[in-house]
Design an enzyme around this catalytic site. Sequence first.
Site, mmCIF file in Angstrom:
data_model
loop_
_atom_site.group_PDB
_atom_site.id
_atom_site.type_symbol
_atom_site.label_atom_id
_atom_site.label_comp_id
_atom_site.label_asym_id
_atom_site.label_seq_id
_atom_site.Cartn_x
_atom_site.Cartn_y
_atom_site.Cartn_z
ATOM 1 N N PRO A 1 -0.539 -1.680 -0.989
ATOM 2 C CA PRO A 1 -0.022 -2.610 -2.002
ATOM 3 C C PRO A 1 -0.868 -2.654 -3.268
ATOM 4 O O PRO A 1 -0.348 -2.800 -4.371
ATOM 5 C CB PRO A 1 -0.033 -3.953 -1.266
ATOM 6 C CG PRO A 1 0.125 -3.589 0.178
ATOM 7 C CD PRO A 1 -0.615 -2.299 0.348
ATOM 8 N N GLU B 1 4.385 10.417 -5.522
ATOM 9 C CA GLU B 1 3.478 11.564 -5.643
ATOM 10 C C GLU B 1 2.802 11.573 -7.012
ATOM 11 O O GLU B 1 2.507 12.616 -7.578
ATOM 12 C CB GLU B 1 4.242 12.872 -5.411
ATOM 13 C CG GLU B 1 3.367 14.094 -5.133
ATOM 14 C CD GLU B 1 2.769 14.127 -3.743
ATOM 15 O OE1 GLU B 1 1.849 14.922 -3.500
ATOM 16 O OE2 GLU B 1 3.238 13.352 -2.887
ATOM 17 N N CYS C 1 0.858 7.876 6.027
ATOM 18 C CA CYS C 1 0.613 6.556 5.440
ATOM 19 C C CYS C 1 -0.656 6.586 4.598
ATOM 20 O O CYS C 1 -1.769 6.620 5.146
ATOM 21 C CB CYS C 1 0.475 5.506 6.541
ATOM 22 S SG CYS C 1 1.833 5.504 7.734
#
Length: 408
Positions: A132, A388, A128
Site C-alpha cells: 500500500p 510494472e 507479491c
Amino acid sequence: MAEFTMELNDEQKEVRDWLHGFAADVIRPAAAEWDEREETPWPVIQEAAKVGIYSLDFYAQQYFDSTGLGIPMAMEELFWGDAGIALSIVGTGLAAVGVLANGTEEQIGTWIPQMYGDVNDVKVAAFCSSEPDAGSDVASMRTRAVYDEAKDEWVLNGTKTWATNGGIANVHVVVAVVDAELGSKGHASFIIPPNTPGLSQGQKFKKHGIRASHTAEVVLENVRVPGSCLLGGKEKLDERLARARERAKQGGERVKNAAMATFEASRPAVGAMAVGTARAAYEVALDYAKTREQFGRPIIDNQGVAFQLADMRTSIDAARLLVWRASWMAINGKPFTAAEGSMSKLFASETAKKVTAQAVQILGGNGYTREYPVERMHRDAAIYTIFEGTSEIQRLVIARTLSGMPIR
C-alpha cells in the site's frame, strides 16, 4: 548470439498462428462474459492447460528463445484476444520466473509444478511485491521476514497489494525485507506453501479494466515457513547481503543502478501485452471504418478517419519494434545503456491508451457501448501505463540513464 531480425522463423510463425487461433476461438468469445463477471476464468485457463499454453514448459520455451522474440510474440497474441483473460493465463508465470531466477534446483522442482497443477485440477500462483505504501518506491517496503534460528523458520508479517491471483493462489511468492538498512538490496523472496496458517486474502479490487484477472491484497500475520522456503537458501542470502553492505560503503548509487537494471529486463513483456491490445482495437476500428457508411460512403473515405488509422498503425508498428529490440538485447546480454527496456514499455503503454481511445472515437456512439469490444479494450489499456512501473517512472529511469544525474 542470435542476430537481430524482424522476421520470425518458421517455428515461431507456427507458434504464433497456434496462439492466434486459441485467442480467436477460445479467449475472444469468452471475453465479454468474464469481464462482466469479474471472476477468474477457470474454464479458459483449463482449456489453455489442455493444449499446452498454460504450462511451465511452454513459458520456458518462449523465455529461452535465443532471438528474444518468443515471449513478446506470445504476449501480443494472447493479449490480442483479451487482456483480462490473458493476464489470468500468464499471471502464474510471474511467480514461476521468480523461482526460476532465484531458487535452487530443488526449489524449482518442488514448487513450480504446484503452481500450475495439472489439466484436471489447474492451479495458479501469485507474485507479491507491491505494498500500500511501496509501489514504485520499493525501498519503502514494510513487509518483514525475521529468521527464527532455533526452529530454522522465517516469520513474515505485512500486507501486499495489487497481487495478481493474490489469496486464490496455490503458491505465493512473497518479497520481504530482511535487512532494512540496505534498502531494496535487503530484500529476499520466500515461498509460502499452500494452506500456510497466517496468510489470507484481504480486499479484492473491483477494477476499471482487466476484470477477468483476480487482483487482491495478501495479508501475512506471523506466517511461518521452513528455512527451505527462502529462495536460494540462507547461505546464498548471507553472501549477497555481505556484498551489498560492502558495495554500499563504496558507493550506494552504483548498487541502486544495478538493481534498476534487473527491473529493466522484464518491461518489454509488458510492452508486448500493450501492443496486442492496441492491435486488437486498431483492427476493429479499421474493419468498422471500411463498412460503416455516412453520407453515402464508408467513413474511411474521410481523411479525418483515414489519417487516424494511419497514425494508429504506425504507432503500433513502432511500439513492436521497440519491444523486439529490447527483448533481443535482454536475451543476448546487451546492456540497456539508454534504458531501452523502459523505452519499449513506455511507448507501447502510451500507444495502447491512445490507440484504444481513437478506436472508440472512430466507432462513435457504438464504440462507447459494450456491444463493441473497443470499450473494454480502452478500459484494459489503462493498466499498462500503471503496473510494472508507471509511465512517469519509465521517463525517470530513461532520463537518469541518459543524463547520469539523480533526477527527482
